[in-house]
Design a protein around this motif. Structure first.
Motif, short mmCIF file in Angstrom:
data_model
loop_
_atom_site.label_atom_id
_atom_site.label_comp_id
_atom_site.label_asym_id
_atom_site.label_seq_id
_atom_site.Cartn_x
_atom_site.Cartn_y
_atom_site.Cartn_z
N HIS A 1 40.83 33.46 35.63
CA HIS A 1 40.39 34.86 35.66
C HIS A 1 39.84 35.22 37.03
O HIS A 1 40.18 36.27 37.59
N GLN A 2 38.99 34.38 37.56
CA GLN A 2 38.33 34.70 38.82
C GLN A 2 39.30 34.86 39.98
O GLN A 2 39.19 35.81 40.77
N VAL A 3 40.30 33.97 40.08
CA VAL A 3 41.20 34.06 41.23
C VAL A 3 42.12 35.28 41.12
O VAL A 3 42.41 35.94 42.13
N LEU A 4 42.57 35.61 39.92
CA LEU A 4 43.40 36.80 39.75
C LEU A 4 42.59 38.06 39.99
O LEU A 4 43.06 39.02 40.61
N MET A 5 41.36 38.06 39.52
CA MET A 5 40.48 39.21 39.75
C MET A 5 40.18 39.37 41.24
O MET A 5 40.25 40.49 41.78
N ARG A 6 39.87 38.28 41.91
CA ARG A 6 39.55 38.36 43.34
C ARG A 6 40.77 38.78 44.16
O ARG A 6 40.66 39.54 45.12
N ASP B 1 40.92 41.79 46.77
CA ASP B 1 41.10 41.50 48.19
C ASP B 1 42.46 41.92 48.74
O ASP B 1 42.57 42.39 49.88
N THR B 2 43.51 41.73 47.94
CA THR B 2 44.87 41.92 48.44
C THR B 2 45.68 42.89 47.59
O THR B 2 46.25 43.86 48.10
N CYS B 3 45.74 42.63 46.30
CA CYS B 3 46.57 43.44 45.40
C CYS B 3 45.76 44.62 44.87
O CYS B 3 45.58 44.81 43.67
N THR B 4 45.28 45.43 45.80
CA THR B 4 44.40 46.54 45.45
C THR B 4 45.17 47.67 44.78
O THR B 4 46.40 47.76 44.87
N TRP B 5 44.44 48.53 44.09
CA TRP B 5 45.08 49.64 43.38
C TRP B 5 45.80 50.55 44.36
O TRP B 5 46.97 50.87 44.18
N ARG B 6 45.10 50.97 45.39
CA ARG B 6 45.71 51.78 46.44
C ARG B 6 46.06 50.87 47.63
O ARG B 6 45.29 50.02 48.01
N ALA B 7 47.22 51.07 48.17
CA ALA B 7 47.67 50.38 49.38
C ALA B 7 47.51 48.86 49.30
O ALA B 7 46.82 48.25 50.13
N PRO B 8 48.13 48.21 48.32
CA PRO B 8 48.08 46.75 48.28
C PRO B 8 48.70 46.15 49.53
O PRO B 8 49.67 46.70 50.08
N ARG B 9 48.16 45.04 49.99
CA ARG B 9 48.63 44.41 51.24
C ARG B 9 49.74 43.40 50.92
O ARG B 9 49.58 42.20 51.09
N CYS B 10 50.86 43.93 50.46
CA CYS B 10 51.96 43.08 49.99
C CYS B 10 52.49 42.16 51.07
O CYS B 10 52.84 41.00 50.81
N GLY C 1 32.35 28.90 27.13
CA GLY C 1 33.47 28.72 26.23
C GLY C 1 34.80 28.89 26.93
O GLY C 1 34.90 29.51 28.00
N ARG C 2 35.85 28.37 26.32
CA ARG C 2 37.20 28.46 26.88
C ARG C 2 37.84 29.77 26.44
O ARG C 2 38.62 29.83 25.49
N ALA C 3 37.48 30.85 27.12
CA ALA C 3 37.99 32.18 26.79
C ALA C 3 38.33 32.90 28.09
O ALA C 3 37.61 32.78 29.07
N LEU C 4 39.42 33.66 28.07
CA LEU C 4 39.91 34.32 29.28
C LEU C 4 39.61 35.81 29.25
O LEU C 4 40.26 36.56 28.53
N PRO C 5 38.64 36.28 30.04
CA PRO C 5 38.45 37.73 30.17
C PRO C 5 39.55 38.31 31.06
O PRO C 5 40.07 37.63 31.95
N VAL C 6 39.89 39.56 30.83
CA VAL C 6 40.86 40.26 31.67
C VAL C 6 40.27 41.61 32.04
O VAL C 6 40.12 42.49 31.19
N ASP C 7 39.88 41.77 33.30
CA ASP C 7 39.37 43.06 33.74
C ASP C 7 40.50 43.87 34.37
O ASP C 7 41.66 43.46 34.36
N SER C 8 40.18 45.03 34.91
CA SER C 8 41.23 45.91 35.43
C SER C 8 41.96 45.30 36.62
O SER C 8 43.17 45.50 36.78
N HIS C 9 41.26 44.55 37.48
CA HIS C 9 41.91 43.90 38.62
C HIS C 9 42.88 42.81 38.16
O HIS C 9 44.02 42.73 38.61
N HIS C 10 42.40 41.97 37.27
CA HIS C 10 43.20 40.89 36.69
C HIS C 10 44.45 41.48 36.03
O HIS C 10 45.58 41.01 36.25
N HIS C 11 44.26 42.52 35.24
CA HIS C 11 45.36 43.15 34.53
C HIS C 11 46.40 43.74 35.49
O HIS C 11 47.61 43.58 35.30
N ARG C 12 45.93 44.40 36.54
CA ARG C 12 46.85 45.01 37.52
C ARG C 12 47.70 43.94 38.21
O ARG C 12 48.93 44.10 38.35
N VAL C 13 47.08 42.85 38.64
CA VAL C 13 47.80 41.79 39.31
C VAL C 13 48.83 41.16 38.37
O VAL C 13 49.98 40.92 38.75
#
Length: 253
Positions: free
Chosen positions: A202-207, A211-220, A153-165
């Motif tokens: 969802h997948q690309v924001l979560m990934r 990979d990059t925008c991590t909770w600790r020490a994001p690789r800005c 279905g056309r629905a957008l999940p938002v997990d903690s990684h997606h939300h943080r980014v």
């Protein structure tokens, strides 16, 4: 009744689409769906995953599959057996009775039939509202059931990684909780997008969050979205970053 449509500013939507375009180029969209299971199984899997590492919820899900012949058998089993089977995930003593309660409710609403296949023919908004009327089912779980299962279905999940980014990029206010963010972030996507494109978003924001925008020490400094990110610019002390951060916190949706 479906929620009223949100009014999204053209600038905010343009930013969301540019973020999607860059990340999809980086992660090579369209992305393969990570599994193909029926919606009832996805509901169980999603309920197990709450506040749990994917590795651990996956172990718990496989343990249920191995111990019980089907979901009807798990629904009717002593709760202690279910709790033991899902011991790999967090709070098994809470999740075991809750999942059984949900399965009993699905059965009751289906006049003795425990299935979610009927949702295949429902509009997404109505299907999500029905799912979210079940005990313990919120926006993330309803979206996961529709998107990740073979309902596609056309629905957008938002997990903690997606939300943080999304918060760091200014797509949502920094103070917005995960639950309400589903509606806002989904409203930023074009109505003509199909289920694959919404899944990819969802997948690309979560990934990117993993990979990059991590909770600790994001690789800005290595981020392909740095010029769009007030949070990253503020961390790196870039000129004008304070004003950008203030604009993001006040960004209308």
């Amino acid at each position: 009744m479906p929620a009223l449509a949100l009014s999204i500013s053209p600038d905010l939507q343009a930013k969301a689409l540019e973020i999607h375009r860059r990340l999809c180029g980086h992660y090579h969209c369209p992305l393969k769906y990570f599994h193909t299971i029926d919606p009832l199984s996805e509901l169980v899997s999603s309920l197990l995953s709450h506040r749990t590492l994917n590795r651990d919820s996956g172990m718990a899900f496989r343990a249920l599959r191995e111990r019980f012949a089907d979901w009807e058998a798990m629904r009717d089993a002593p709760v202690a057996e279910v709790q033991e089977a899902i011991s790999a995930c967090t709070w098994p003593e809470q999740k075991a009775p809750r999942i059984q309660q949900v399965l009993r409710e699905v059965t009751a609403r289906g006049n003795g039939v425990m299935s979610l296949e009927f949702l295949r023919d429902w509009p997404v908004a109505e299907a999500r509202a029905w799912l979210e009327s079940l005990p313990g089912v919120g926006p993330k779980t309803s979206a996961a059931v529709l998107s990740f299962s073979n309902l596609r279905g056309r629905a957008l999940p938002v997990d903690s990684h997606h939300h943080r980014v999304a918060a760091r990029l200014g797509l949502i206010p920094a103070t917005m909780a995960v639950g309400p963010s589903h509606r806002v972030l989904e409203a930023q996507l074009p109505e003509e997008w199909d289920a694959q494109q919404v899944y990819d978003n969802h997948q690309v924001l979560m990934r990117h969050g993993k990979d990059t925008c991590t909770w600790r020490a994001p690789r800005c400094g290595a981020c392909i979205l740095l010029d769009l990110c007030p949070h990253g610019q503020a961390r790196l002390g870039m000129a004008g970053s304070q004003g950008l951060a203030e604009q993001a916190s006040d960004q209308p949706v």
